[in-house]
Every structure is written in C-alpha cells, then in structure tokens.
Write an enzyme that holds these catalytic residues in place. Structure first.
Site, PDB file in Angstrom:
ATOM      1  N   ALA A   1       0.871  -1.175   0.000  1.00 47.84           N
ATOM      2  CA  ALA A   1       0.000   0.000   0.000  1.00 47.84           C
ATOM      3  C   ALA A   1       0.906   1.222   0.000  1.00 47.84           C
ATOM      4  O   ALA A   1       2.079   1.150   0.395  1.00 47.84           O
ATOM      5  CB  ALA A   1      -0.891  -0.019   1.232  1.00 47.84           C
TER       6      ALA A   1
ATOM      7  N   GLY B   1       0.676  -4.984   1.069  1.00 49.68           N
ATOM      8  CA  GLY B   1      -0.522  -5.084   0.232  1.00 49.68           C
ATOM      9  C   GLY B   1      -0.274  -5.846  -1.064  1.00 49.68           C
ATOM     10  O   GLY B   1      -1.218  -6.371  -1.667  1.00 49.68           O
TER      11      GLY B   1
ATOM     12  N   GLU C   1      -0.601  -9.361  -0.135  1.00 48.83           N
ATOM     13  CA  GLU C   1      -2.016  -9.558   0.195  1.00 48.83           C
ATOM     14  C   GLU C   1      -2.896  -9.646  -1.051  1.00 48.83           C
ATOM     15  O   GLU C   1      -3.795 -10.475  -1.116  1.00 48.83           O
ATOM     16  CB  GLU C   1      -2.484  -8.418   1.119  1.00 48.83           C
ATOM     17  CG  GLU C   1      -1.887  -8.534   2.519  1.00 48.83           C
ATOM     18  CD  GLU C   1      -2.117  -7.303   3.384  1.00 48.83           C
ATOM     19  OE1 GLU C   1      -1.785  -6.183   2.943  1.00 48.83           O
ATOM     20  OE2 GLU C   1      -2.632  -7.450   4.505  1.00 48.83           O
TER      21      GLU C   1
ATOM     22  N   GLU D   1       4.646  -4.896   7.633  1.00 44.40           N
ATOM     23  CA  GLU D   1       3.853  -3.867   8.314  1.00 44.40           C
ATOM     24  C   GLU D   1       4.293  -3.554   9.735  1.00 44.40           C
ATOM     25  O   GLU D   1       4.318  -2.394  10.130  1.00 44.40           O
ATOM     26  CB  GLU D   1       2.355  -4.248   8.314  1.00 44.40           C
ATOM     27  CG  GLU D   1       1.671  -4.083   6.964  1.00 44.40           C
ATOM     28  CD  GLU D   1       1.788  -5.321   6.084  1.00 44.40           C
ATOM     29  OE1 GLU D   1       2.586  -6.231   6.404  1.00 44.40           O
ATOM     30  OE2 GLU D   1       1.067  -5.387   5.074  1.00 44.40           O
TER      31      GLU D   1
HETATM   32  N1  CO8 Z   1       4.509   3.170  -1.010  1.00 43.06           N
HETATM   33  C1  CO8 Z   1       4.867   4.305  -1.629  1.00 43.06           C
HETATM   34  N2  CO8 Z   1       5.953   4.413  -2.428  1.00 43.06           N
HETATM   35  C2  CO8 Z   1       6.719   3.311  -2.577  1.00 43.06           C
HETATM   36  C3  CO8 Z   1       6.409   2.098  -1.952  1.00 43.06           C
HETATM   37  C4  CO8 Z   1       5.242   2.042  -1.133  1.00 43.06           C
HETATM   38  N3  CO8 Z   1       4.838   0.925  -0.527  1.00 43.06           N
HETATM   39  N4  CO8 Z   1       7.352   1.199  -2.269  1.00 43.06           N
HETATM   40  C5  CO8 Z   1       8.214   1.828  -3.073  1.00 43.06           C
HETATM   41  N5  CO8 Z   1       7.840   3.108  -3.269  1.00 43.06           N
HETATM   42  C6  CO8 Z   1       8.506   4.142  -4.082  1.00 43.06           C
HETATM   43  C7  CO8 Z   1       9.720   4.686  -3.363  1.00 43.06           C
HETATM   44  O1  CO8 Z   1       9.353   5.683  -2.437  1.00 43.06           O
HETATM   45  C8  CO8 Z   1      10.512   5.229  -4.527  1.00 43.06           C
HETATM   46  O2  CO8 Z   1       9.958   6.457  -4.916  1.00 43.06           O
HETATM   47  P1  CO8 Z   1      10.931   7.705  -5.278  1.00 43.06           P
HETATM   48  O3  CO8 Z   1      11.716   7.249  -6.472  1.00 43.06           O
HETATM   49  O4  CO8 Z   1       9.987   8.813  -5.576  1.00 43.06           O
HETATM   50  O5  CO8 Z   1      11.803   7.925  -4.081  1.00 43.06           O
HETATM   51  C9  CO8 Z   1      10.221   4.247  -5.646  1.00 43.06           C
HETATM   52  O6  CO8 Z   1       9.041   3.561  -5.268  1.00 43.06           O
HETATM   53  C10 CO8 Z   1      11.316   3.221  -5.811  1.00 43.06           C
HETATM   54  O7  CO8 Z   1      11.540   2.629  -4.562  1.00 43.06           O
HETATM   55  P2  CO8 Z   1      13.001   2.469  -3.909  1.00 43.06           P
HETATM   56  O8  CO8 Z   1      13.893   3.582  -4.353  1.00 43.06           O
HETATM   57  O9  CO8 Z   1      12.816   2.288  -2.445  1.00 43.06           O
HETATM   58  O10 CO8 Z   1      13.498   1.126  -4.608  1.00 43.06           O
HETATM   59  P3  CO8 Z   1      14.530   0.061  -4.015  1.00 43.06           P
HETATM   60  O11 CO8 Z   1      14.804  -0.873  -5.115  1.00 43.06           O
HETATM   61  O12 CO8 Z   1      15.660   0.747  -3.355  1.00 43.06           O
HETATM   62  O13 CO8 Z   1      13.698  -0.713  -2.865  1.00 43.06           O
HETATM   63  C11 CO8 Z   1      11.776  -1.821  -1.942  1.00 43.06           C
HETATM   64  C12 CO8 Z   1      12.584  -1.479  -3.207  1.00 43.06           C
HETATM   65  C13 CO8 Z   1      12.616  -2.767  -1.060  1.00 43.06           C
HETATM   66  C14 CO8 Z   1      10.516  -2.537  -2.380  1.00 43.06           C
HETATM   67  C15 CO8 Z   1      11.454  -0.535  -1.160  1.00 43.06           C
HETATM   68  O14 CO8 Z   1      10.889   0.386  -2.065  1.00 43.06           O
HETATM   69  C16 CO8 Z   1      10.498  -0.742  -0.038  1.00 43.06           C
HETATM   70  O15 CO8 Z   1      10.892  -1.247   1.012  1.00 43.06           O
HETATM   71  N6  CO8 Z   1       9.231  -0.336  -0.221  1.00 43.06           N
HETATM   72  C17 CO8 Z   1       8.214  -0.414   0.806  1.00 43.06           C
HETATM   73  C18 CO8 Z   1       7.757  -1.834   0.965  1.00 43.06           C
HETATM   74  C19 CO8 Z   1       6.740  -1.926   2.065  1.00 43.06           C
HETATM   75  O16 CO8 Z   1       7.050  -1.730   3.231  1.00 43.06           O
HETATM   76  N7  CO8 Z   1       5.502  -2.281   1.706  1.00 43.06           N
HETATM   77  C20 CO8 Z   1       4.441  -2.483   2.652  1.00 43.06           C
HETATM   78  C21 CO8 Z   1       3.700  -1.221   2.841  1.00 43.06           C
HETATM   79  S1  CO8 Z   1       2.494  -1.374   4.122  1.00 43.06           S
HETATM   80  C22 CO8 Z   1       1.232  -2.191   3.425  1.00 43.06           C
HETATM   81  O17 CO8 Z   1       1.274  -2.570   2.305  1.00 43.06           O
HETATM   82  C23 CO8 Z   1       0.056  -2.411   4.311  1.00 43.06           C
HETATM   83  C24 CO8 Z   1      -1.140  -2.890   3.528  1.00 43.06           C
HETATM   84  C25 CO8 Z   1      -2.378  -2.745   4.340  1.00 43.06           C
HETATM   85  C26 CO8 Z   1      -2.704  -1.317   4.571  1.00 43.06           C
HETATM   86  C27 CO8 Z   1      -3.933  -1.133   5.377  1.00 43.06           C
HETATM   87  C28 CO8 Z   1      -4.082   0.306   5.723  1.00 43.06           C
HETATM   88  C29 CO8 Z   1      -4.981   0.565   6.817  1.00 43.06           C
END
Ligand code: CO8
Length: 263
Positions: free
Chosen positions: A63, A108, A111, A131
């Site tokens: 998400a 997500g 999920e 999360e």
């Molecule tokens: N949300 C928003 N932006 C994201 C997300 C995300 N989940 N994942 C990646 N991005 C964006 C980054 O911010 C980045 O943007 P920018 O270039 O503008 O800085 C771009 O995508 C590329 O990402 P990275 O530079 O970080 O790429 P890397 O190759 O270095 O890393 C990863 C890749 C490991 C996937 C890293 O991006 C990461 O850890 N992302 C987050 C993963 C995460 O924690 N996901 C779980 C989120 S929580 C969730 O999903 C809960 C679901 C239920 C929600 C219920 C709500 C009530």
C-alpha cells in the site's frame, strides 16, 4: 485509467497494475481503478484473468506509505476497508484469477496476490508482510489469508518478524505454485489461463465457488455446497457436449469440447 491497463487475449483478460515509478504501490486511485477494471470485465467473453505488475522489478510494493502516513484511526480503518473490499471482489470474482508475481510482493502486494486463486512468480520475486516494521498490522487481509495459505505458524513468523522471503522459499512453503525465469512468467501464466479457458466455463466457475465457500464451513456443510454446484452443471450444453464426446469415443471431438456455453 491512469494506473491500470487491461488487455483481452482471446478468453483471457490481463490486468496490469501500472504505477512503475512507485513500484506499483497501491494508493486509493489504484484501488478504485482496479475495482472498476474488474467490474468491467465481460464475463461472457472471458474465462480466466491474469493479474500482474508493470515492469521487471515489482509486482506491487505494498500500500502507498506516503498516503497512509498521515491517516487518522478512522481514516486508517476506512483505507483498510477500501483495500479489503477490492481484494474480496477479486477473491470472489466468478472467474479464476492467476497472480503472475513479477518482483516485489510486499505488504498489500503479498495480500493482493493471496486474494487471487493461483500464484506463480518470477525468480526475482520477494514476498513479505513488513507492516509491523512500519507500526501497523497487515490491513488488506494478510493476517487472515496468509495463515490459511501457509499455516498459522509460518504466517505468524513472517508477520511478527517482518522478514522478506525469496521466490524459492515462497515455493517451499506453498505460497506460490511455481517459479519461472522472469521472461517466462507471463507466457506461463497465459498458458495456464488458456488451459483453464479450454475447460467448461460453468464447471470451472462452480469449482471456484465450491472451494471458496466450502473452505469457510465445516465438512458436512461443505459437501452440501459441492452437491448443489455439481447438480447445477447438469443439463448444461457444456455437460452434454463434454460427456457426449467422451461416449462417442471421438478422440478429435473429445479434445475439443468447445464451444461451451458461458452462462
Ligand atoms: N509506497 C509508496 N511508495 C513506494 C512504496 C510504497 N509501498 N514502495 C516503493 N515506493 C517508491 C519509493 O518511495 C521510490 O519512490 P521515489 O523514487 O519517488 O523515491 C520508488 O518507489 C522506488 O523505490 P526504492 O527507491 O525504495 O526502490 P529500491 O529498489 O531501493 O527498494 C523496496 C525497493 C525494497 C521494495 C522498497 O521500495 C520498499 O521497502 N518499499 C516499501 C515496501 C513496504 O514496506 N511495503 C508495505 C507497505 S504497508 C502495506 O502494504 C500495508 C497494507 C495494508 C494497509 C492497510 C491500511 C490501513
């Protein structure tokens, strides 16, 4: 649509989440477009659906953390409901949905793949429920579907530790059915979808319903669900053609029980 593309390939629909600059993370707009896309699928012209992500790095990286970062309790709950409603729509969609997981499937992303009927992935896929590291619980069904798919102990380990796992481990624990080199993933998904589409559509739909609904109740009730859906197939053109061809011992025909009726 800004973030979802839909392609119809014969009887197979291909839904692609296309927000590559954020690794296909799910914000409200993506969720709304996803819902509208599934709502618009022509159920008479389609027999199986593939869900995948754009690019070669990520299926869905979760998400949208930026959007979630400022939510209040009530807004957090509403965002969870929004995702859950869309994922439940996919889970109960009348047609089989295959997740072709082409990279990160985190939070997500993991999920949404679990709301699909079948998961296959590429060698570079990474799965996880990160999360608790972000100060929240999984909120799009992760605490429920992961335990049902890989067992309570493994689900608790993945969720409590927030440790990501690679494709080979996802395969080992039964989270995915198969792992392919990235370039072979979509062709494999299409081949599987075409295989499903070649079978009797009413029967396939009824199988999905029987398995999904039967898994939620005890065995006595589950068997009754199956009986009704089994009975429902009789007198259909599909059943007449499928069984008729077998009895005629016409090998050519037996291999081609199409065209099936699709209602
Ligand atoms: N949300 C928003 N932006 C994201 C997300 C995300 N989940 N994942 C990646 N991005 C964006 C980054 O911010 C980045 O943007 P920018 O270039 O503008 O800085 C771009 O995508 C590329 O990402 P990275 O530079 O970080 O790429 P890397 O190759 O270095 O890393 C990863 C890749 C490991 C996937 C890293 O991006 C990461 O850890 N992302 C987050 C993963 C995460 O924690 N996901 C779980 C989120 S929580 C969730 O999903 C809960 C679901 C239920 C929600 C219920 C709500 C009530």
């Amino acid at each position: 649509m800004e973030f979802i593309t839909y392609e119809q390939d014969g009887y197979v629909g291909i839904v692609t989440i296309n927000r590559e600059r954020a690794l296909n993370a799910l914000n409200s707009q993506v969720l709304e477009e996803l819902e509208a896309t599934f709502d618009a699928i022509d159920l008479d012209a389609t027999r199986a659906v593939i869900l995948t992500g754009a690019g070669e790095k990520s299926f869905v990286a979760g998400a949208d953390i930026g959007e979630m970062s400022t939510l209040t309790k009530a807004e957090g709950e509403a965002f969870g409901k929004k995702g859950n409603d869309v994922f439940r729509k996919i889970e109960t969609f009348p047609l089989p949905v295959i997740a072709a997981i082409n990279g990160f499937a985190l939070g997500g992303g993991c999920e949404i793949s679990m709301s699909c009927d079948i998961r296959i992935c590429s060698e570079n896929a990474v799965f996880g429920q990160p999360e608790v590291g972000l100060g929240i619980t999984p909120g799009f069904g992760g605490t429920q579907r992961l335990a049902r798919l890989v067992g309570e102990g493994m689900a608790k380990q993945m969720i409590y530790t927030a440790r990501n796992i690679k494709a080979d481990e996802a395969y080992r624990i039964g989270l995915v059915n198969a792992v392919y080199p990235l370039e072979e993933l979509l062709p494999a998904a299409k081949k599987m979808a075409a295989g499903i589409a070649a079978n009797a559509p009413i029967a396939v739909r009824n199988c999905k319903k029987a398995i999904n609904e039967g898994m939620q109740v005890d065995m006595d009730a589950a068997i009754v669900i199956e009986e009704k859906l089994f009975g429902d197939c009789f007198e259909t053109e599909d059943q007449k053609a499928g069984m008729g061809n077998f009895l005629e011992k016409d090998k050519e025909k037996k291999l081609k029980v199409v065209p099936f009726q699709n209602k």
